[in-house]
Design an enzyme around this catalytic site. Structure first.
Site: not given
Ligand code: UD1
Length: 430
Positions: A399, A307, A118, A22-23, A123
């Site tokens: 999902r 995850d 969420c 999925k990811n 996030r």
């Molecule tokens: C992706 C995965 C999700 C997984 C996560 C961490 C997908 C579609 N989803 O989510 O399943 O749990 O990686 O491995 O691939 N953060 C910030 N600022 C930002 C972006 C992120 O502070 O601009 C923080 C987030 O709040 C969180 C952490 O960084 O605490 C990790 O987020 P991120 O690695 O970006 O996760 P996703 O890409 O949303």
């Protein structure tokens, strides 16, 4: 609203095959926006999140054909009219925000609803915006939307304060069509980043170093179409391996990449499970005696995946002794604890740490799925528990897990889906 009724206590036995990731699929679908030629993606699992991403692209003017039986997706993003995805779609799934980088690169302007917080945490998207701003984009937030524009993206040196998966993907995609080189430091190293880079390179991009913390992208004037197969879903694989151990069963999980699961396999072995590679892409997982408690800390890859944290907590809830779980990636990822506790688990949450006192057994109960992986954890607990568990709001599972009930049933699980709406009604409009 769906719920699952699970009659627990049956050890799962047999062989099960993992679907495409999925990811990995979601950013690769977004990457199709970077070209007007056809992008064909193989191994795309039939999931709600995939349907949402398809709906986002269709809303932007893409022509999409999805053959679910063959897991084959064909996308053509020809002329893209000015369009903006609805807040409803983006709020359903944070990964919709991955269209930001490709749209800026291709159209020089974008208007997207902010994905907002969420269930598992706030996030934010500051790292996405900071990186793209360094490449010459300007953003304003107006009425809950991100309005972005650029006169043309240019390469930049970008240091991510945290190795965010989504920010790495957004910046990497945008940089493929920027003028000059982009150096991304402290980039995420997840296998899904490597898969995206491989897909981009097959479209004519020049991305070097994906899978390390230092990625270099040389911008090119245009990208072409491609045919790309996505990697197997390591989180689905991990969930299934845990299901085998937690139910005291004996499973062979096929079509996985053991390299992507090293942290989980190490923890399973430490907890006393029998884990062995039985082929290049297959692992057997079986329970030894009662699992031993271990301590766990989630980290960006190659650390233990956040995850898989909720699902592993179920193993600890049934282990001999006391283990701890420290969640460092998301600030609110213990929402499954409430359901586990009502099944008899003894878990104490102190900030980002949960102390889990193992019990000899769990007992079935009505529980509410809080989010996707929390739902998977409660499902595993229900499969292991004595008696009947009713998992409410089970639609969270759709999902991220494809044909889950059928596949678990083929391994001996006794479970039944009860839909309050007609079959697949949740997919309408996407
Ligand atoms: C992706 C995965 C999700 C997984 C996560 C961490 C997908 C579609 N989803 O989510 O399943 O749990 O990686 O491995 O691939 N953060 C910030 N600022 C930002 C972006 C992120 O502070 O601009 C923080 C987030 O709040 C969180 C952490 O960084 O605490 C990790 O987020 P991120 O690695 O970006 O996760 P996703 O890409 O949303």
């Amino acid at each position: 609203m769906d719920h699952l009724v699970i009659q627990g206590g049956v050890p799962l036995r047999g062989t099960v095959r993992v679907n495409g990731s999925k990811n990995a699929s979601l950013p690769i679908i977004a990457a199709a926006l970077l070209t007007d030629e056809p992008v064909i993606i193989e191994g795309v699992p039939d999931l709600l999140d995939v349907r949402t991403m398809i709906a986002v692209l269709e809303g932007l003017g893409a022509a999409v054909e999805y053959d679910q039986e063959r897991a084959l997706l064909r996308i053509i993003c020809g002329e893209l009219p000015p369009a903006a995805p609805s807040a409803d779609l983006v709020s359903r799934m944070r990964a919709s925000f991955l269209v930001l980088g490709p749209l800026l690169a291709r159209k020089k302007a974008v208007s997207l609803p902010l994905p907002g917080g969420c269930a598992i945490g706030t996030r934010p998207v500051d790292l996405h915006l900071k990186g793209l701003s360094a490449m010459g984009a300007s953003f304003s937030i107006v009425g809950g939307r991100v309005e972005g524009c650029t006169e043309g993206l240019r390469g930049a040196r970008i240091y991510l304060d945290f190795p965010s998966v989504g920010a790495t993907e957004n910046i990497m995609m945008a940089a493929t069509l920027a003028r000059g080189s982009t150096i991304l430091e402290n980039a995420a190293t997840e296998p899904e980043i490597v898969d995206l880079a491989n897909c981009l390179n097959s479209m004519g991009a020049v991305v070097v170093g994906a899978g390390t913390a230092h990625i270099r992208i040389e911008g090119v004037p245009r990208l072409g179409g491609t045919r790309h197969g996505v990697i197997p879903d390591r989180i689905e694989a991990g969930t299934l391996l845990l299901a085998g151990v937690i139910t005291k069963g004996d499973l062979i999980v096929e079509n996985l990449l053991p390299d992507h699961l090293k942290s989980l396999l190490a923890k399973l072995t430490e907890a006393g499970a029998l884990v062995e590679e039985v082929g290049p892409n297959a692992i057997r997982a079986a329970a030894g005696e009662r699992s031993a408690a271990v301590d766990l800390k989630t980290m960006p890859y190659p650390g233990f995946s956040t995850d898989l944290q909720p699902q592993f907590m179920v193993l600890l809830a049934l282990a001999e002794g006391t283990g701890t779980v420290t969640e460092t990636v998301f600030e609110n990822r213990f929402r499954h604890v409430e359901g586990l506790s009502s099944m008899g688990a003894r878990i104490q949450v102190e900030g980002r740490r949960a102390i889990v006192r193992g019990q000899p057994c769990l007992t079935g109960a009505p529980v509410v799925a809080p989010d996707l992986r929390g739902a998977a954890a409660l499902l595993l607990a229900g499969l292991a528990a004595q008696g009947k568990t009713e998992l409410l709001q089970a639609e969270h599972l759709w999902r991220g897990y494809c044909s889950l009930e059928e596949r678990l049933a083929s391994l001996g699980a006794q479970l039944k889906r009860i839909s309050a709406e007609p079959e697949r009604a949740l997919f309408t409009g996407s």
